[in-house]
Write a protein that holds these residues in place. Structure first.
Motif, PDB file in Angstrom:
ATOM      1  N   LEU B  70      55.604  12.429  17.966  1.00 22.29           N
ATOM      2  CA  LEU B  70      56.298  11.926  19.148  1.00 22.29           C
ATOM      3  C   LEU B  70      56.388  13.032  20.194  1.00 22.29           C
ATOM      4  O   LEU B  70      56.156  14.200  19.899  1.00 22.29           O
ATOM      5  N   TYR B  86      55.859   3.446  16.330  1.00 22.69           N
ATOM      6  CA  TYR B  86      56.709   3.784  15.201  1.00 22.69           C
ATOM      7  C   TYR B  86      57.778   2.723  15.067  1.00 22.69           C
ATOM      8  O   TYR B  86      58.178   2.101  16.043  1.00 22.69           O
ATOM      9  N   GLN B  88      61.463   1.591  12.628  1.00 19.57           N
ATOM     10  CA  GLN B  88      62.439   1.969  11.627  1.00 19.57           C
ATOM     11  C   GLN B  88      62.688   0.745  10.759  1.00 19.57           C
ATOM     12  O   GLN B  88      63.257  -0.232  11.227  1.00 19.57           O
ATOM     13  N   TYR B  94      61.260   5.505   8.255  1.00 17.66           N
ATOM     14  CA  TYR B  94      60.514   5.415   9.513  1.00 17.66           C
ATOM     15  C   TYR B  94      59.038   5.270   9.187  1.00 17.66           C
ATOM     16  O   TYR B  94      58.504   5.993   8.346  1.00 17.66           O
ATOM     17  N   LEU B 161      64.485  11.083  15.321  1.00 16.83           N
ATOM     18  CA  LEU B 161      63.306  10.961  16.185  1.00 16.83           C
ATOM     19  C   LEU B 161      63.342  11.962  17.328  1.00 16.83           C
ATOM     20  O   LEU B 161      62.306  12.506  17.726  1.00 16.83           O
TER      21      LEU B 161
END
Lengths: 317, 514
Positions: B70, B86, B88, B94, B161
């Motif tokens: 990321l 991505y 969750q 994740y 994240l």
């Protein structure tokens, strides 16, 4: 004579050894841990004790001081100055890369000192009066204004106001010769102010001393023209002390490069030394100090020997 | 007379050669911009180890040479980078899907296996990764196929994240791990073309970058200017297009130039640490008295030339959704209350203490001087210990101080950054020996809470505890600035602590004609 030279060289080697030992000990006694700096940079980061221990072991810092000293000494004797803590590159390579850049600044400054300082001093001695007083004022200023002030003013005027020169930096002469010259001039000029003044004042007093000598009067009396008398008899006779002073001033110039290199962002040896001290990169600091010391000692030996050659009284004492 | 003529001829010759020399270097302003950026960088980076905390210059290089799953966009929002998307799937799981055909600069393929190795290294406590406090919370990394990575956490972490969007979480080629995580080869938008030690870095556009089409710069030259004034001069003289870390005392000079943009964000902050294992500062009341006695406006003007903002409580910025005004002003200067707290603690007549700071950085030293005079007013006499930075770090790590000046930043803007300042092993940016079970429990709760309102309540509790137990005393936020020529577009200083990730925006920077 040979005995004199051998004695001076042995003394020089002893001196270099003492310097090496002192710098090694003082570096290791000063607080600050290379491993901490390597792992956290200038940031406020954290490093785990395990990681610190690992880096210390890699750098050999976990060994006893005596062991480290013996290892270092045996390395130096075989011409190996060790490797930088920060990037593992050989110190000799870093010195070989940086030293010529610093010497270049010094050389250009010395050249400027001779080209500008000798005529200035001669003029002051020959004319006297207002011209002498003006030159005296200028050279007094040149000696007393610190090099970082001169450097800053040069950047302000010639880079920021007039835009004639870059405000510092470096280009390799092989790839960009014009850019290299452009960037070498301002720092060298900044560096040369002090030594120009010293050379000028030295020339002035030497010329005044020689000009009143009998042989000068004789030369004039046999009908030689004034410029010829000055060039051939006065100036030539005055230059010996000037050259000696220049030799001694080279040491001061090397010291001043610490500031000049920073102001003009010139990547020389002095800048690397400061950086290495702050980062506790022991091998680099030791290597640079050794190399500079040896240069100093050599200059002194050469001066001593040349005195001996010129004046037999020095040899016997 | 002849000598005078000669010397004026010499002056003319020097002036003429100067003009010739300056003409060699100039380029015609009518040409179309070449998309080659000159970036004056504040420090050299002898070796690049992205997973470590190596400071601002290293992060800048990380951000152009490397990429992680990321990244951040110009507003500081988390965006996909090597991961195309991505999701969750539950509180602790994740799933990342990599883009197709990813490679490193040297052509080695980048698959889920390389991602896994990188995250294992990030989570290894022996490797001292910058975000190890977060990555240690990884329970398992699964790679069901070459393009899928599933990361399972031991406990929920609402800020996970954000942490792995930092430049430090770069995916490195396998060869890096034979070399303590050192790698100039990455998967970022630019690849290293040359490094002239102590002089410059040159990077060139990497055609194999996943989004190469939107990268406009062909080349970035990073000449190194360690001295702040020299760096500023280089920008003002037009030698470089962009500089990082504008020194505070130079802000006015830069702002005065019509052709230059000063892009400042409130970045790291200055604060005080204590050795809480002994002496008067082991007493929370004394620490609170210090927090109430300092004049933060003075710190801003003395240490930061006015380019910062006082922080009178817990350092959660006003722009954050977690900002709580009353708590953020909890340490408003109050000399009388400070004196009565000292009296309660048994120091009605004051005491002497040793304050650690550093003379290497003027803003650290001036902060110490400013605080010294404030505390003298309530009877605390400080003797300053001002060694160079390396010594200051060592003494800080060893707890060899009573009170210390620190400056640091969180990794993310999420309030979970506070954990860095109150918990963990002995470390120079934290108060020595400080450990508060209540704060630790609250911080853990804050991470596991998914609902923002509930999280806010938790961090309010954290703030309240910090205000009375005083693990540190916030002083001032530092304005962290980049400055660039008006011809540079697309570059942006990211907000808050993310300022050190601003190099991400070089991937979309271009040079336009003036």
């Amino acid at each position: 004579m040979l005995r004199f030279i051998v004695k001076r060289c042995l003394l020089g080697m002893l001196l270099a050894f003492i310097v090496l030992t002192l710098i090694f000990l003082s570096l290791h006694l000063v607080p600050g841990d290379p491993a901490e700096i390597i792992l956290t940079g200038e940031g406020g980061g954290a490093a785990s004790p395990e990681a610190l221990a690992k880096v210390r072991a890699q750098l050999g810092l976990d060994q006893s001081l005596w062991n480290q000293y013996v290892n270092y000494l045996s390395g130096v004797l075989s011409g190996d100055l060790g490797s930088s803590f920060r990037d593992n590159s050989p110190v000799t390579q870093a010195v070989a890369e940086r030293l010529p850049r610093t010497l270049e600044l010094v050389a250009v400054a010395v050249l400027l000192a001779l080209v500008v300082g000798i005529p200035l001093g001669s003029l002051a001695a020959k004319r006297g009066g207002v011209i002498d007083a003006t030159i005296n004022l200028v050279t007094s200023t040149g000696i007393s204004v610190p090099v970082y002030v001169i450097g800053t003013v040069l950047v302000l005027v010639f880079s920021l106001k007039l835009g004639w020169f870059p405000a510092g930096g470096f280009r390799a002469a092989e790839t960009d010769f014009g850019g290299h010259l452009q960037r070498v001039l301002l720092p060298a000029v900044a560096l040369s102010f002090g030594i120009i003044s010293v050379v000028s004042r030295m020339t002035r007093s030497a010329v005044l001393e020689v000009i009143s000598q009998d042989y000068v009067r004789t030369a004039k009396a046999i009908g030689l023209s004034r410029p010829v008398v000055f060039r051939k008899h006065v100036l030539r006779g005055s230059l010996n002390p000037v050259v000696t002073v220049v030799g001694l001033q080279v040491g001061t110039l090397l010291g001043s490069t610490v500031l000049v290199e920073r102001i003009f962002n010139w990547p020389g040896l002095s800048g690397l030394l400061v950086e290495a001290v702050l980062q506790r990169d022991y091998p680099v600091v030791q290597g640079i100090v050794i190399v500079i010391s040896v240069i100093f000692i050599l200059i002194n030996i050469i001066v001593d020997i040349s005195y001996g050659l010129l004046d037999p009284r020095v040899r016997t004492s | 007379m002849s000598t005078t003529l000669k010397s004026s001829a010499a002056v003319a010759a020097i002036a003429a050669s100067a003009l010739v020399l300056s003409a060699c270097g100039g380029s015609s302003p009518t040409q179309a911009p070449e998309q080659e950026l000159q970036f004056g960088l504040s420090g050299d980076v002898p070796k690049l180890q992205p997973h470590l905390d190596q400071g601002a210059s290293a992060m800048l290089l990380d951000s152009v040479l490397h990429r992680g799953l990321l990244g951040y966009d110009s507003k500081g929002e988390v965006v996909p980078a090597l991961a195309e998307k991505y999701e969750q799937s539950d509180a602790t799981t994740y799933k990342f899907t990599l883009r197709k055909g990813l490679t490193f600069h040297d052509g080695t393929p980048l698959t889920s296996a390389e991602v896994k190795t990188s995250f294992q290294a990030l989570a290894d406590p022996k490797a001292a990764a910058k975000i190890v406090a977060v990555t240690q919370g990884i329970q398992a990394i699964e790679t069901p196929d070459a393009e899928t990575v599933v990361i399972k956490l031991k406990a929920p972490n609402a800020a996970f994240l954000s942490y792995i969007a930092d430049t430090t979480a770069a995916v490195l080629p396998p060869a890096a791990y034979q070399n303590a995580g050192e790698s100039w080869v990455g998967a970022g938008p630019f690849k290293l073309a040359s490094h002239d030690k102590g002089v410059s870095f040159v990077v060139e556009k990497f055609d194999g970058y996943y989004d190469a089409a939107s990268v406009q710069l062909n080349k970035i030259d990073f000449p190194i200017y360690t001295d702040g004034q020299a760096r500023t001069n280089a920008l003002l003289a037009g030698d470089v297009d962009l500089i990082d870390f504008v020194p505070w005392e130079e802000f006015d000079r830069v702002k005065a130039d019509q052709n230059i943009t000063l892009d400042a964000q409130s970045g790291p902050f200055m604060y005080l640490n204590f050795n809480v294992t002994k002496g008067p500062f082991a007493n929370a009341k004394v620490r609170e008295a210090v927090a109430l006695a300092v004049n933060r406006d003075n710190v801003v003007s003395a240490a930061l030339s006015g380019n910062g903002s006082p922080i009178k409580g817990v350092p959660i910025p006003e722009s954050s959704p977690f900002y709580n005004e009353s708590l953020a002003k909890g340490w408003e200067q109050n000399i009388d209350k400070a004196k009565s707290l000292l009296a309660e603690a048994g120091y009605a007549n004051g005491f002497s203490a040793r304050m650690l700071s550093t003379s290497q950085y003027a803003f650290h030293r001036d902060t110490a001087l400013s605080v010294q005079s404030d505390l003298a007013a309530v009877g605390i006499k400080l003797d300053l210990d001002l060694p160079d930075w390396a010594t200051r770090v060592s003494k800080g790590n060893a707890g060899d101080y009573e009170i210390a000046v620190s400056g640091s930043a969180g990794v993310v803007n999420d309030p979970s950054f506070l954990s860095k300042f109150v918990q963990g092993p002995a470390e120079h940016t934290r108060s020595f020996g400080y450990d508060n079970a209540n704060i630790n429990a609250l911080l853990a709760q804050g991470l596991s809470e998914a609902d923002e309102a509930k999280r806010k309540a938790v961090y309010d509790d954290v703030s309240r505890t910090i205000l009375t137990d005083v693990p540190f005393v916030s002083l001032a936020g530092r304005a962290q600035a980049f400055a660039y020529q008006k011809s540079v577009t697309g570059f942006s200083n990211l907000p808050g602590f993310l300022t050190f990730n601003s190099g991400y925006t070089l991937a979309t920077t271009s040079i336009v004609s003036k």
